[in-house]
Design a protein around this motif. Structure first.
Motif, PDB file in Angstrom:
ATOM      1  N   LEU A 133       0.801  -1.215   0.000  1.00 29.53           N
ATOM      2  CA  LEU A 133       0.000   0.000   0.000  1.00 29.53           C
ATOM      3  C   LEU A 133       0.841   1.276   0.000  1.00 29.53           C
ATOM      4  N   ILE A 134       2.106   1.174   0.331  1.00 29.30           N
ATOM      5  CA  ILE A 134       2.962   2.360   0.483  1.00 29.30           C
ATOM      6  C   ILE A 134       3.012   3.231  -0.778  1.00 29.30           C
ATOM      7  N   PRO A 135       3.258   2.684  -1.969  1.00 27.85           N
ATOM      8  CA  PRO A 135       3.314   3.574  -3.148  1.00 27.85           C
ATOM      9  C   PRO A 135       2.009   4.328  -3.400  1.00 27.85           C
ATOM     10  N   GLY A 136       0.891   3.650  -3.237  1.00 27.23           N
ATOM     11  CA  GLY A 136      -0.391   4.312  -3.457  1.00 27.23           C
ATOM     12  C   GLY A 136      -0.662   5.401  -2.432  1.00 27.23           C
ATOM     13  N   ILE A 137      -0.333   5.128  -1.176  1.00 30.87           N
ATOM     14  CA  ILE A 137      -0.545   6.129  -0.135  1.00 30.87           C
ATOM     15  C   ILE A 137       0.373   7.324  -0.358  1.00 30.87           C
ATOM     16  N   CYS A 138       1.603   7.082  -0.785  1.00 32.03           N
ATOM     17  CA  CYS A 138       2.533   8.191  -1.032  1.00 32.03           C
ATOM     18  C   CYS A 138       2.028   9.108  -2.144  1.00 32.03           C
ATOM     19  N   LEU A 139       1.370   8.553  -3.135  1.00 28.95           N
ATOM     20  CA  LEU A 139       0.870   9.376  -4.230  1.00 28.95           C
ATOM     21  C   LEU A 139      -0.486  10.003  -3.926  1.00 28.95           C
ATOM     22  N   LEU A 140      -1.302   9.322  -3.164  1.00 27.76           N
ATOM     23  CA  LEU A 140      -2.660   9.793  -2.902  1.00 27.76           C
ATOM     24  C   LEU A 140      -2.848  10.231  -1.457  1.00 27.76           C
ATOM     25  N   TRP A 141      -1.790  10.702  -0.805  1.00 28.26           N
ATOM     26  CA  TRP A 141      -1.868  11.007   0.613  1.00 28.26           C
ATOM     27  C   TRP A 141      -2.907  12.066   0.969  1.00 28.26           C
ATOM     28  N   PRO A 142      -3.193  13.072   0.142  1.00 29.03           N
ATOM     29  CA  PRO A 142      -4.250  14.010   0.548  1.00 29.03           C
ATOM     30  C   PRO A 142      -5.617  13.315   0.661  1.00 29.03           C
ATOM     31  N   LEU A 143      -5.913  12.420  -0.270  1.00 26.71           N
ATOM     32  CA  LEU A 143      -7.171  11.677  -0.221  1.00 26.71           C
ATOM     33  C   LEU A 143      -7.200  10.729   0.975  1.00 26.71           C
TER      34      LEU A 143
END
Length: 75
Positions: free
Chosen positions: A47-57
């Motif tokens: 999940l880390i790459p997705g969270i890093c890119l979509l952290w505002p959401l």
């Protein structure tokens, strides 16, 4: 030349904040948001790459769900 350096710096800071949000969310938040994720630590690094890119959401949804669950506990 300065514009490209500025854009690279913005991207770097965005990803740094994303890494911090991912660390907090995967360490604290995911267990509180999704109780079925307790004990399943093998999928969290995925999940880390997705969270890093979509952290505002991720932050928005995390805070909204925390607020919603906090409102329901008092009744």
């Amino acid at each position: 030349m300065e514009t490209s350096a500025f854009l690279i710096d913005i991207g770097r800071y965005y990803l740094i904040v994303g890494v911090v949000v991912a660390a907090f969310f995967l360490g604290i938040g995911i267990d509180r948001i999704d109780p079925s994720s307790r004990g399943s630590y093998a999928f969290r690094p995925l999940l880390i790459p997705g969270i890093c890119l979509l952290w505002p959401l991720v932050l928005y949804r995390w805070l909204a769900l925390e607020k919603k669950s906090g409102d329901g506990e008092g009744s």
